[in-house]
Design an enzyme around this catalytic site. Sequence first.
Site, PDB file in Angstrom:
ATOM      1  N   SER A 176      12.760  -1.623 -23.109  1.00  0.00           N
ATOM      2  CA  SER A 176      13.935  -1.191 -23.860  1.00  0.00           C
ATOM      3  C   SER A 176      13.631  -0.930 -25.332  1.00  0.00           C
ATOM      4  CB  SER A 176      15.045  -2.242 -23.736  1.00  0.00           C
ATOM      5  OG  SER A 176      14.596  -3.505 -24.223  1.00  0.00           O
ATOM      6  N   ASP A 179       4.409  -0.771 -28.604  1.00  0.00           N
ATOM      7  CA  ASP A 179       5.079  -1.378 -27.454  1.00  0.00           C
ATOM      8  C   ASP A 179       5.898  -2.577 -27.918  1.00  0.00           C
ATOM      9  OD1 ASP A 179       5.845  -1.728 -24.828  1.00  0.00           O
ATOM     10  OD2 ASP A 179       3.833  -2.119 -24.049  1.00  0.00           O
ATOM     11  N   GLY A 180       6.814  -3.004 -27.084  1.00  0.00           N
ATOM     12  CA  GLY A 180       7.585  -4.209 -27.348  1.00  0.00           C
ATOM     13  C   GLY A 180       6.866  -5.434 -26.825  1.00  0.00           C
ATOM     14  N   ALA A 181       7.515  -6.582 -26.943  1.00  0.00           N
ATOM     15  CA  ALA A 181       6.976  -7.831 -26.408  1.00  0.00           C
ATOM     16  C   ALA A 181       8.137  -8.746 -26.054  1.00  0.00           C
ATOM     17  CB  ALA A 181       6.049  -8.514 -27.414  1.00  0.00           C
ATOM     18  N   GLY A 185       9.137  -6.548 -17.943  1.00  0.00           N
ATOM     19  CA  GLY A 185       9.566  -5.263 -17.397  1.00  0.00           C
ATOM     20  C   GLY A 185       8.722  -4.795 -16.230  1.00  0.00           C
ATOM     21  N   GLU A 194      -0.071  -1.818 -19.230  1.00  0.00           N
ATOM     22  CA  GLU A 194       0.071  -2.057 -20.666  1.00  0.00           C
ATOM     23  C   GLU A 194      -1.201  -2.682 -21.232  1.00  0.00           C
ATOM     24  OE1 GLU A 194       4.905  -2.734 -21.092  1.00  0.00           O
ATOM     25  OE2 GLU A 194       3.616  -4.455 -20.674  1.00  0.00           O
ATOM     26  N   LYS A 235      12.708 -12.697 -30.301  1.00  0.00           N
ATOM     27  CA  LYS A 235      11.472 -12.801 -29.510  1.00  0.00           C
ATOM     28  C   LYS A 235      10.433 -13.711 -30.159  1.00  0.00           C
ATOM     29  CE  LYS A 235      13.361 -10.029 -26.647  1.00  0.00           C
ATOM     30  NZ  LYS A 235      12.931  -8.664 -26.394  1.00  0.00           N
TER      31      LYS A 235
END
Length: 259
Positions: free
Chosen positions: A53, A108-110, A124, A130, A148
């Site tokens: 997301s 990228d997210g974490a 995810g 990744e 986070k």
Amino acid sequence: MEGAILVPAPSSPLSSTSLPSVTLTQDELKKIAAYKAVEYVESGMVLGLGTGSTAKHAVDRIGDLLRQGKLHNIVGIPTSRKTHEQAVSVGIPLADLDSHPVIDLAIDGADEVDPYLNLVKGRGGSLLREKMVEGACRKFVVIVDESKLVKHLGGSGLAMPVEIVPFCWKFTARRLQNLFEDSGCVAKLRTSSGANGEPYVTDNGNYIVDLYFKEDIGDLKAASDAILQLAGVVEHGMFLDMATTVIVAGEMGITVKNK
């Protein structure tokens, strides 16, 4: 790790209102962090495109800048089928690691970030691709909202994913749980959303076992090695010493943490 830099955000990509005077949703904070990360992108780069997301906002932004002519000659390496589809839809040219084994920048997210910029990723479901893509990049920029941040990996009480082969998955799950018995570990097979409860299947045709910890698991390198030594394990969601920059969006602005 270098000292964190607080960047006050008098304007966000969403509004001209200063951050401290408004209450932002978690998704709006993710978008602010993603837009900040895209400032690292330069024309001619090969980019690792994350999944989730938060990363979705970065992919959309890169597509916008390409259409506006502000970026040129970008090549994206997607980390999932979902990101592949999104990147195609916004006009980002794509390739793979076979043709571009070295990547200039990944965004990228974490799911978790500890004080040393170690990460948990993969809630995810895309942790293997990744890690392959982000392990091949010169610079890895991680974008998160402040929820986070954790004192230690596993500290959120949420899942630390492990991708495993489907063959005798119960046997592998038990072995994973037993590895971290002293940390109160519970291992659960991830299931697909819906009433049928079928196992979630990754883009690589594997299953995911989610590990939940009640206590700190201790030495992360030792934990990583122990997990990977188990036959049946493909990869785990701890990304250790991989992030070079973490961008954290919070109500008071953006914090940039550099390795």
